[in-house]
Design a protein around this motif. Structure first.
Motif, PDB file in Angstrom:
ATOM      1  N   ARG A  13       0.811  -1.217   0.000  1.00 58.79           N
ATOM      2  CA  ARG A  13       0.000   0.000   0.000  1.00 58.79           C
ATOM      3  C   ARG A  13       0.846   1.270   0.000  1.00 58.79           C
ATOM      4  N   GLY A  14       2.098   1.148  -0.406  1.00 58.22           N
ATOM      5  CA  GLY A  14       2.987   2.296  -0.383  1.00 58.22           C
ATOM      6  C   GLY A  14       3.432   2.701   1.004  1.00 58.22           C
ATOM      7  N   ALA A  15       3.163   1.856   1.987  1.00 53.77           N
ATOM      8  CA  ALA A  15       3.510   2.176   3.373  1.00 53.77           C
ATOM      9  C   ALA A  15       5.004   2.006   3.604  1.00 53.77           C
ATOM     10  N   GLN A  54      21.964  -9.809  20.830  1.00 52.30           N
ATOM     11  CA  GLN A  54      23.079  -9.020  20.300  1.00 52.30           C
ATOM     12  C   GLN A  54      24.394  -9.388  20.982  1.00 52.30           C
ATOM     13  N   GLU A  55      24.336  -9.584  22.292  1.00 53.12           N
ATOM     14  CA  GLU A  55      25.543  -9.946  23.037  1.00 53.12           C
ATOM     15  C   GLU A  55      26.074 -11.312  22.625  1.00 53.12           C
ATOM     16  N   ALA A  56      25.222 -12.129  22.014  1.00 49.64           N
ATOM     17  CA  ALA A  56      25.634 -13.457  21.554  1.00 49.64           C
ATOM     18  C   ALA A  56      26.080 -13.442  20.094  1.00 49.64           C
ATOM     19  N   GLY A  57      26.150 -12.262  19.485  1.00 52.03           N
ATOM     20  CA  GLY A  57      26.629 -12.168  18.110  1.00 52.03           C
ATOM     21  C   GLY A  57      25.549 -12.227  17.052  1.00 52.03           C
ATOM     22  N   LEU A  58      24.300 -12.075  17.464  1.00 59.90           N
ATOM     23  CA  LEU A  58      23.191 -12.069  16.522  1.00 59.90           C
ATOM     24  C   LEU A  58      22.757 -10.637  16.233  1.00 59.90           C
ATOM     25  N   GLY A  59      22.467 -10.356  14.968  1.00 59.53           N
ATOM     26  CA  GLY A  59      21.876  -9.079  14.621  1.00 59.53           C
ATOM     27  C   GLY A  59      20.393  -9.095  14.949  1.00 59.53           C
ATOM     28  N   THR A  60      19.815  -7.905  15.130  1.00 56.06           N
ATOM     29  CA  THR A  60      18.385  -7.822  15.430  1.00 56.06           C
ATOM     30  C   THR A  60      17.743  -6.701  14.626  1.00 56.06           C
ATOM     31  N   LEU A  61      16.505  -6.931  14.237  1.00 58.13           N
ATOM     32  CA  LEU A  61      15.682  -5.906  13.604  1.00 58.13           C
ATOM     33  C   LEU A  61      14.382  -5.792  14.383  1.00 58.13           C
ATOM     34  N   LEU A  62      14.180  -4.631  15.002  1.00 62.51           N
ATOM     35  CA  LEU A  62      12.898  -4.331  15.619  1.00 62.51           C
ATOM     36  C   LEU A  62      12.241  -3.258  14.772  1.00 62.51           C
ATOM     37  N   PHE A  63      11.014  -3.507  14.332  1.00 65.19           N
ATOM     38  CA  PHE A  63      10.357  -2.532  13.471  1.00 65.19           C
ATOM     39  C   PHE A  63       8.864  -2.487  13.773  1.00 65.19           C
ATOM     40  N   ASP A  64       8.259  -1.377  13.391  1.00 65.69           N
ATOM     41  CA  ASP A  64       6.828  -1.204  13.593  1.00 65.69           C
ATOM     42  C   ASP A  64       6.063  -1.941  12.507  1.00 65.69           C
ATOM     43  N   LEU A  65       5.076  -2.702  12.900  1.00 70.71           N
ATOM     44  CA  LEU A  65       4.261  -3.414  11.936  1.00 70.71           C
ATOM     45  C   LEU A  65       3.211  -2.509  11.295  1.00 70.71           C
ATOM     46  N   LEU A  66       2.955  -1.355  11.919  1.00 72.06           N
ATOM     47  CA  LEU A  66       1.972  -0.410  11.417  1.00 72.06           C
ATOM     48  C   LEU A  66       2.604   0.961  11.228  1.00 72.06           C
ATOM     49  N   THR A  67       2.096   1.716  10.276  1.00 78.11           N
ATOM     50  CA  THR A  67       2.519   3.109  10.130  1.00 78.11           C
ATOM     51  C   THR A  67       1.886   3.937  11.253  1.00 78.11           C
ATOM     52  N   VAL A  92       6.660 -10.629   6.224  1.00 81.65           N
ATOM     53  CA  VAL A  92       7.231 -11.206   5.006  1.00 81.65           C
ATOM     54  C   VAL A  92       7.989 -10.145   4.223  1.00 81.65           C
ATOM     55  N   ALA A  93       7.428  -8.943   4.149  1.00 79.97           N
ATOM     56  CA  ALA A  93       8.110  -7.848   3.452  1.00 79.97           C
ATOM     57  C   ALA A  93       9.435  -7.523   4.126  1.00 79.97           C
ATOM     58  N   ALA A  94       9.465  -7.566   5.455  1.00 79.21           N
ATOM     59  CA  ALA A  94      10.714  -7.312   6.174  1.00 79.21           C
ATOM     60  C   ALA A  94      11.743  -8.406   5.893  1.00 79.21           C
ATOM     61  N   VAL A  95      11.279  -9.656   5.848  1.00 77.79           N
ATOM     62  CA  VAL A  95      12.176 -10.767   5.515  1.00 77.79           C
ATOM     63  C   VAL A  95      12.785 -10.543   4.134  1.00 77.79           C
ATOM     64  N   ASP A  96      11.955 -10.150   3.195  1.00 83.80           N
ATOM     65  CA  ASP A  96      12.442  -9.922   1.832  1.00 83.80           C
ATOM     66  C   ASP A  96      13.428  -8.762   1.785  1.00 83.80           C
ATOM     67  N   ARG A  97      13.161  -7.709   2.530  1.00 86.97           N
ATOM     68  CA  ARG A  97      14.072  -6.548   2.541  1.00 86.97           C
ATOM     69  C   ARG A  97      15.412  -6.915   3.160  1.00 86.97           C
ATOM     70  N   LEU A  98      15.396  -7.730   4.206  1.00 89.26           N
ATOM     71  CA  LEU A  98      16.649  -8.168   4.815  1.00 89.26           C
ATOM     72  C   LEU A  98      17.460  -9.001   3.822  1.00 89.26           C
ATOM     73  N   GLY A  99      16.765  -9.779   3.025  1.00 82.93           N
ATOM     74  CA  GLY A  99      17.457 -10.584   2.027  1.00 82.93           C
ATOM     75  C   GLY A  99      18.036  -9.776   0.896  1.00 82.93           C
TER      76      GLY A  99
END
Length: 221
Positions: A13-15, A54-67, A92-99
């Motif tokens: 939706r262009g969000a 993060q302390e264990a060497g993993l990256g993290t993405l926290l994001f808002d699901l809504l605008t 799913v869109a976030a997964v694709d963007r990370l890829g």
């Protein structure tokens, strides 16, 4: 460990959704978080779990699901917070963007969902079986994923508070419906929000150990 990098995810939706990405120099994997109903990327509980990862060497993405506009509407109508297919589509869109990002492309990916976000995470895992390596739910409602449970392929960890009896019952039912390998971890003395002393730390440690056993390997491996 790098600091938090603001990201902007273009979705349906262009969000455009705002997020915070934290990456170590060579991440062992990246975990995307799906928060629960009425929450956001600023959730203190999810951020506490993210720090442990993060302390264990993993990256993290926290994001808002809504605008912001959607959040204002949802605060009045609550029409989106329980719309699992809609929320899963955002994840799913976030997964694709990370890829597609140069700094995360090829990184093993895990999903972490809380409350209704757990159903979104499981549904997204069913939609992207070749991208998602593991799913963790904390105090989640995996039952809301419905028929998607039978299509989930990566291993799943369901973390539930021992005092959260109704949600525990729903998690037990979801575990039976999952086709993927599933572990149910009950944290004694914990309620739905894991506010009791030491319970959130125990849940975070369980999530960390599970992700490290299922989502290992630096980028390019």
């Amino acid at each position: 460990m790098t600091g938090s990098v603001p990201v902007h995810l273009e979705v349906d939706r262009g969000a455009v959704l705002d997020g915070d990405l934290v990456l170590p120099p060579e991440p062992r994997g990246v975990v995307a978080f799906a928060h629960g109903s009425g929450s956001s990327r600023h959730s203190p509980r999810n951020r506490a779990v993210a720090r442990v990862l993060q302390e264990a060497g993993l990256g993290t993405l926290l994001f808002d699901l809504l605008t912001e506009d959607e959040e204002r509407t949802d605060a009045v109508t609550a029409e989106l917070r329980f719309d699992v297919p809609f929320l899963a589509g955002r994840l799913v869109a976030a997964v694709d963007r990370l890829g597609a990002r140069p700094d995360t492309a090829g990184a093993p990916l895990g999903l972490f969902g809380a409350s209704t976000g757990a159903a979104a995470a499981l549904t997204a895992a069913a939609e992207r079986p070749d991208a998602v390596r593991a799913v963790v739910s904390r105090g989640g409602r995996p039952d809301l994923a419905g028929q998607a449970l039978g299509r989930v392929r990566p291993p799943v960890l369901l973390i539930v508070g021992g005092l959260d009896t109704e949600v525990l019952r729903l998690n037990e039912q979801a575990a039976d419906a999952l086709s993927a390998p599933c572990t149910l971890r009950v944290v004694p003395g914990a309620g739905h929000l894991f506010e009791e002393p030491g319970t959130l730390a125990e849940a975070a440690t369980s999530a960390r150990d599970f992700f490290l056993s299922t989502v290992p390997g630096p980028i390019g491996t």
